[in-house]
Design an enzyme around this catalytic site. Structure first.
Site, PDB file in Angstrom:
ATOM      1  N   GLY A  93       3.376  49.836  61.006  1.00  0.00           N
ATOM      2  CA  GLY A  93       4.383  50.755  61.527  1.00  0.00           C
ATOM      3  C   GLY A  93       5.092  51.493  60.400  1.00  0.00           C
TER       4      GLY A  93
ATOM      5  N   GLY B  79       2.289  42.652  60.503  1.00  0.00           N
ATOM      6  CA  GLY B  79       1.487  42.367  59.322  1.00  0.00           C
ATOM      7  C   GLY B  79       2.295  41.761  58.196  1.00  0.00           C
TER       8      GLY B  79
ATOM      9  N   ALA C 102      12.794  38.691  58.059  1.00  0.00           N
ATOM     10  CA  ALA C 102      12.432  37.365  57.529  1.00  0.00           C
ATOM     11  C   ALA C 102      13.691  36.536  57.293  1.00  0.00           C
ATOM     12  CB  ALA C 102      11.641  37.516  56.232  1.00  0.00           C
TER      13      ALA C 102
ATOM     14  N   ASN D 158       7.222  32.452  51.635  1.00  0.00           N
ATOM     15  CA  ASN D 158       5.788  32.240  51.472  1.00  0.00           C
ATOM     16  C   ASN D 158       5.310  33.186  50.377  1.00  0.00           C
ATOM     17  OD1 ASN D 158       2.957  32.520  51.635  1.00  0.00           O
ATOM     18  ND2 ASN D 158       2.965  31.770  53.752  1.00  0.00           N
TER      19      ASN D 158
ATOM     20  N   LYS E 202       2.554  33.748  48.943  1.00  0.00           N
ATOM     21  CA  LYS E 202       1.309  34.477  49.172  1.00  0.00           C
ATOM     22  C   LYS E 202       1.557  35.741  50.000  1.00  0.00           C
ATOM     23  CE  LYS E 202      -3.369  33.586  50.727  1.00  0.00           C
ATOM     24  NZ  LYS E 202      -4.249  32.496  51.167  1.00  0.00           N
TER      25      LYS E 202
ATOM     26  N   GLN F  46       2.999  41.610  50.552  1.00  0.00           N
ATOM     27  CA  GLN F  46       3.946  42.670  50.893  1.00  0.00           C
ATOM     28  C   GLN F  46       4.242  43.542  49.682  1.00  0.00           C
ATOM     29  OE1 GLN F  46       6.020  43.540  53.853  1.00  0.00           O
ATOM     30  NE2 GLN F  46       4.019  42.796  54.455  1.00  0.00           N
TER      31      GLN F  46
ATOM     32  N   VAL G  38      12.149  41.772  51.040  1.00  0.00           N
ATOM     33  CA  VAL G  38      10.812  41.837  50.445  1.00  0.00           C
ATOM     34  C   VAL G  38      10.055  43.110  50.852  1.00  0.00           C
ATOM     35  CG1 VAL G  38       8.493  40.800  50.584  1.00  0.00           C
ATOM     36  CG2 VAL G  38      10.466  39.357  50.084  1.00  0.00           C
TER      37      VAL G  38
ATOM     38  N   GLU H 112      10.229  46.292  51.828  1.00  0.00           N
ATOM     39  CA  GLU H 112      10.290  47.662  51.319  1.00  0.00           C
ATOM     40  C   GLU H 112      10.562  47.720  49.817  1.00  0.00           C
ATOM     41  OE1 GLU H 112      13.108  48.160  54.609  1.00  0.00           O
ATOM     42  OE2 GLU H 112      12.491  50.249  54.592  1.00  0.00           O
TER      43      GLU H 112
HETATM   44  N1  MCN Z   1       9.089  37.185  52.779  1.00  0.00           N
HETATM   45  C1  MCN Z   1       9.139  36.047  51.988  1.00  0.00           C
HETATM   46  N2  MCN Z   1      10.313  35.663  51.424  1.00  0.00           N
HETATM   47  C2  MCN Z   1      11.458  36.349  51.633  1.00  0.00           C
HETATM   48  C3  MCN Z   1      11.439  37.503  52.460  1.00  0.00           C
HETATM   49  C4  MCN Z   1      10.228  37.885  53.035  1.00  0.00           C
HETATM   50  O1  MCN Z   1       8.112  35.396  51.783  1.00  0.00           O
HETATM   51  N3  MCN Z   1      12.582  35.977  51.060  1.00  0.00           N
HETATM   52  C5  MCN Z   1       7.787  37.675  53.296  1.00  0.00           C
HETATM   53  C6  MCN Z   1       7.441  37.142  54.687  1.00  0.00           C
HETATM   54  O2  MCN Z   1       6.050  37.041  54.819  1.00  0.00           O
HETATM   55  C7  MCN Z   1       7.971  38.248  55.605  1.00  0.00           C
HETATM   56  C8  MCN Z   1       7.699  39.494  54.787  1.00  0.00           C
HETATM   57  O3  MCN Z   1       7.848  39.088  53.423  1.00  0.00           O
HETATM   58  O4  MCN Z   1       7.296  38.255  56.842  1.00  0.00           O
HETATM   59  C9  MCN Z   1       8.629  40.692  55.062  1.00  0.00           C
HETATM   60  O5  MCN Z   1       9.952  40.262  55.175  1.00  0.00           O
HETATM   61  P1  MCN Z   1      11.208  41.249  55.187  1.00  0.00           P
HETATM   62  O6  MCN Z   1      11.454  41.769  53.834  1.00  0.00           O
HETATM   63  O7  MCN Z   1      12.325  40.568  55.874  1.00  0.00           O
HETATM   64  O8  MCN Z   1      10.750  42.496  56.082  1.00  0.00           O
HETATM   65  P2  MCN Z   1      10.667  42.549  57.681  1.00  0.00           P
HETATM   66  O9  MCN Z   1      10.064  41.328  58.204  1.00  0.00           O
HETATM   67  O10 MCN Z   1      11.952  43.032  58.232  1.00  0.00           O
HETATM   68  O11 MCN Z   1       9.540  43.659  57.874  1.00  0.00           O
HETATM   69  C10 MCN Z   1       9.840  45.027  57.866  1.00  0.00           C
HETATM   70  C11 MCN Z   1       9.441  45.663  56.555  1.00  0.00           C
HETATM   71  C12 MCN Z   1       9.636  47.120  56.644  1.00  0.00           C
HETATM   72  S1  MCN Z   1      11.194  47.646  56.973  1.00  0.00           S
HETATM   73  C13 MCN Z   1       8.567  47.984  56.534  1.00  0.00           C
HETATM   74  S2  MCN Z   1       8.850  49.657  56.577  1.00  0.00           S
HETATM   75  C14 MCN Z   1       7.234  47.476  56.356  1.00  0.00           C
HETATM   76  C15 MCN Z   1       7.217  46.136  55.752  1.00  0.00           C
HETATM   77  O12 MCN Z   1       8.093  45.291  56.262  1.00  0.00           O
HETATM   78  N4  MCN Z   1       6.223  47.816  57.176  1.00  0.00           N
HETATM   79  C16 MCN Z   1       5.068  47.101  57.142  1.00  0.00           C
HETATM   80  N5  MCN Z   1       5.998  45.602  55.505  1.00  0.00           N
HETATM   81  C17 MCN Z   1       4.936  45.964  56.273  1.00  0.00           C
HETATM   82  N6  MCN Z   1       3.777  45.275  56.200  1.00  0.00           N
HETATM   83  C18 MCN Z   1       2.758  45.614  57.024  1.00  0.00           C
HETATM   84  N7  MCN Z   1       1.602  44.892  56.945  1.00  0.00           N
HETATM   85  N8  MCN Z   1       2.843  46.631  57.912  1.00  0.00           N
HETATM   86  C19 MCN Z   1       3.966  47.380  57.994  1.00  0.00           C
HETATM   87  O13 MCN Z   1       4.049  48.361  58.877  1.00  0.00           O
HETATM   88 MO1  MOS Z   2      11.191  50.010  57.440  1.00  0.00          MO
HETATM   89  S1  MOS Z   2      11.028  52.030  56.956  1.00  0.00           S
HETATM   90  O1  MOS Z   2      12.961  49.988  57.405  1.00  0.00           O
HETATM   91  O2  MOS Z   2      10.831  50.032  59.144  1.00  0.00           O
END
Ligand code: MCN
Ligand code: MOS
Length: 764
Positions: free
Chosen positions: A245, A473, A516, A657, A659, A664, A729, A731
């Protein structure tokens, strides 16, 4: 500091707990094709809608002649503004109350090329497509303002909320011994996830079911409910799997309203699939930006002033802010600072969010400018960053919760071999290839919105975690399984995670890289509550096998309950559930602040961002940090740029995690390489049209464009940032990649490209 191990590991029990390198638990479903995506549903009686878009960018629809289309075989309805049923305007994503006017998904007044004006619904997709081509639209055409470079676009209007100022930037600049001033630009960039957009809408009485990929089940469901004036509970949105997305699937769309209206009018399920070209107009990507940055400094390179003016394109009728001051206002210490931003309306679709909106272009500006200053004063680009290191948040005057950027610089420089760099531009060479080393930093804030989760312990000893949060993802399924497994004390294979369904406990948007932290927090809380209840039953229930031990504490490990007084292997959870006659233990917990726990309407807040805390609310300023080191090779004759290798060091606090976080980060870095070298929406000025609206012409990186990427985690747990110590993580890693590459290209060639993407004609 941990160097992320890129070797794949399997089968280690420690992988299953938080911090372990468990592979994605949704992986097998995706690999084997059993993961069902929204558009792969075929409800009985389903028909197909095809949207008709405007072919002009500015003017008015005079008439729509649908006669030929209506007569076409299989056509059920040609939907236009004149015959569509009226729906209401909904609350926006911030929570602003809607005006009491109908919401019109189709335009009569045209403000951009590709705007939805009608739709054809037919028994088959082919019939709908063929009939749509027969609809004749006549327009009253006016000359569009295609981009903000059109003189008729003017200066735009200021967004006062974006103004950040301290000291006297202009005066300090005027008296600074060293001054540089340049303009930096990023073009329109688009979200092109592999899974295109679309939905299936089905009405059953006044219940609306939507199969639609969504980053925000709660927010989008609420909008549909308000459009059709039905209770929130009457909308069921299903989005268990999403093929990417990147910000473009978070908000409801006009075509979504069209599908739901058509489904209601025809009383048939309607599928509406957005085509790849419509990916460029059915919703917006990152707007074009331009920033003027003036830096004033001492001869030693110490910053005295930063003066920043930024503009981004917006659409004619909507306010879309790409916050250009976000990174420049916090990255470096400066006694004088001024940042302001204007929006310039042009004939485009309303721009939207694309991975790190704001931070991404903001970092491109300041991280190029600081590199230019380094050359100007003759010091190393890394040293100038350390010299101007912000020890606290200069814009909020608050301490950082954690800022391991210094550690990142050190670890990255070491792993990259930065010391081997010859400081002189165009001094490093391998045959016909000019070699350049570049560096740039990045940051992304920690956002905080409450979330809610259900954890169930079932009679067979397995665990169920449920939330309307989503996994596109990033790894949500996996980290929530790890969170529950660790909190309760069971093997991760016994945890089942349900996501992506609006009937489940409610989660905030998977946007702003917050899900997350928020959902591990909620699941952790719910899992501990469920575990406590299980232990309470095991201690107190008359039939519990632990009753005779008179224990007042019990532990759970690997799914077995045991007493400190008992040296045996313990008793399985299922056995305790059976003996005590329980078929399930349920705990629903949220992370709402105490004072809102019992407020009647608190759930509604999940559907807007009204409850989201700013990164500086509280005693600390909360951000993730990163630095990218890049080696580029530029062909001396052709100007082609290849990224030869990259090392990035990142501080996202504790990793749930490594990995997945690493994956990401790499995904963000790859998107950053695309942004630096390939991506650019090209607008035909005559028609206000994005010409390269397909994946053949709008280039994104392929495997062959991407070198070995090394990522190093330098984070430490940060419990000011989140319950379990993680920071953002998703962005983070895209931020700073493009300037690192631009800086490396300058070092290789002596040519400074301030206007992305860095294509070969800009170098020769
Ligand atoms: N994570 C971790 N340790 C942390 C934080 C996160 O290991 N302290 C890992 C986890 O596997 C978690 C992932 O990173 O599921 C992403 O966590 P987070 O930073 O909280 O982001 P969100 O889950 O809110 O996901 C949204 C973010 C955004 S805003 C965009 S834009 C984006 C992104 O994630 N779009 C993606 N990554 C993407 N990845 C995929 N495959 N596809 C998208 O469209
Ligand atoms: Mo991410 S651009 O904040 O969905």
């Amino acid at each position: 500091m941990t160097i992320v191990d890129t070797k794949i590991k399997h089968g280690d029990a420690s992988d299953g707990i938080l911090g372990g390198r468990l592979s994605r638990i949704d992986g097998p479903a995706k690999i084997t094709g059993s993961a069902d995506y929204a558009m792969e549903h075929f409800p009985e009686g389903m028909v197909h809608a095809v949207i008709i878009d405007s072919t002009i960018a500015s003017g008015r629809v005079l008439a729509i002649d649908a006669a030929a289309a209506e007569a076409y075989p299989g056509v059920l309805l040609v939907l236009t503004p004149d015959n569509a049923i009226a729906i209401k305007t909904a609350t926006d994503w911030t929570g602003a109350p809607p005006p009491a006017v109908p919401f019109e998904p189709f335009a009569r007044e045209i403000t951009f090329n590709g705007q939805h004006i009608a739709a054809v619904i037919a028994e088959t997709f082919e019939q709908a497509t063929a009939a749509a081509a027969l609809v004749k639209v006549t327009y009253d055409k006016t000359v569009p303002i295609s981009t903000f470079d059109d003189p008729r676009a003017g200066e735009g209007y200021p967004i006062d909320m974006m103004t950040k100022e301290w000291g006297d930037a202009e005066a300090a600049l005027a008296t600074s011994p060293v001054r540089i001033k340049q303009e930096y630009r990023t073009p329109r960039e688009y979200n092109v996830p592999i899974e295109p957009h679309g939905l299936i809408a089905q009405w059953t009485g006044d219940m609306l079911t939507l199969w639609e990929p969504s980053q925000w089940i709660d927010g989008m469901s609420r909008t549909y409910a308000e459009w059709f004036d039905i209770p929130f509970e009457n909308v069921r949105m299903l989005s268990p799997y999403i093929g990417g997305g990147f910000g473009s699937k978070a908000l409801p769309t006009r075509y979504g309203a069209v599908a739901a209206i058509a489904a209601k009018m025809l009383d048939r399920p309607v599928k509406l699939a957005i085509t790849r070209p419509q990916t460029f107009t059915a919703f917006g990507g990152r707007p074009a930006t331009r920033q003027t940055i003036a830096l004033g400094a001492t001869r030693e390179g110490k910053l005295l002033s930063i003066l920043h003016r930024g503009d981004n394109e917006t659409s004619m009728n909507d306010v879309a802010v790409e916050p250009l001051g976000s990174v420049i206002s916090i990255m470096y210490a400066t006694p004088n600072f001024s940042s302001r931003q204007n929006l310039v309306p042009v004939n485009t679709v309303k721009p939207g969010a694309l991975r790190a909106p704001g931070e991404n272009p903001s970092a491109f500006g300041i991280e190029c400018a600081i590199d230019e200053l380094a050359y100007e004063v003759g010091i190393d680009p890394l040293d100038i960053r350390l010299l101007n290191y912000a020890e606290e948040d200069p814009s909020a005057n608050k301490p950082w919760s954690t800022r391991r950027l210094r550690e990142a610089y050190a670890a990255g420089a070491d792993a990259f071999g930065w010391a081997k760099r010859n400081p002189r531009p165009r001094s490093m060479r391998d045959g016909k290839q000019l070699i350049g080393y570049g560096v740039a930093a990045g940051t992304y804030p920690v956002r905080r919105t409450p979330g809610e989760a259900m954890v169930r312990i079932l009679s067979n000893g397995t665990i169920e975690v449920a939330s309307s949060g989503i996994d596109m993802g990033q790894g949500t399924y996996t980290i929530l399984a790890q969170t529950a497994a660790e909190a309760i004390g069971v093997p991760v294979e016994t945890v089942m995670v349900k996501l992506g369904d609006s009937s489940l406990p409610r989660a905030p948007v998977a946007g702003g890289s917050q899900l997350a932290n928020l959902m591990t927090g909620a699941v952790h809380k719910a899992a501990l509550a469920a575990r406590d209840e299980l232990i309470g039953i095991a201690i107190n229930h008359p039939n519990s096998p632990f009753r005779d031990l008179q224990a007042n504490t019990l532990t759970i490990e690997a799914g077995r309950i045991s007493s400190p007084r008992d040296t045996g292997a313990g008793i399985g959870i299922a056995e305790v559930m059976r003996r005590t006659g329980r078929d399930r233990i349920e705990a629903l917990r949220n992370t709402l602040p105490e004072e809102h726990q019992n407020a009647k309407d608190h759930f509604r807040n999940f559907t807007t961002i009204a409850t989201m805390k700013s990164p500086t609310e509280g005693d600390y300023s909360l951000h993730s940090w990163c630095v990218h080191f890049v080696e580029v090779r530029v062909d001396v004759d052709f100007g082609t740029v290849r990224v030869a290798r990259m090392v990035s060091a990142l501080d996202s606090g504790r990793l749930y995690n490594p990995k997945l976080a690493e994956s990401q980060w790499k995904g963000g870095i790859i998107m950053g390489i695309g942004q630096a070298l390939l991506e650019e929406g090209l607008v035909d000025d005559r028609y206000g049209r994005v010409m390269n609206n397909n994946l053949g012409d709008y280039l994104v990186p392929t495997n062959a464009d991407i070198p070995d990427l090394k990522v190093i985690s330098v984070g430490i747990p940060d419990t000011h940032a989140s319950v379990l110590g993680g920071k953002a993580v998703g962005e983070l890693a895209i931020v700073g990649v493009a300037p690192a590459i631009a800086n490396a290209v300058y070092h290789a060639t002596g040519v400074r490209v301030r206007n992305l993407p860095i294509t070969l004609e800009k170098l020769i």
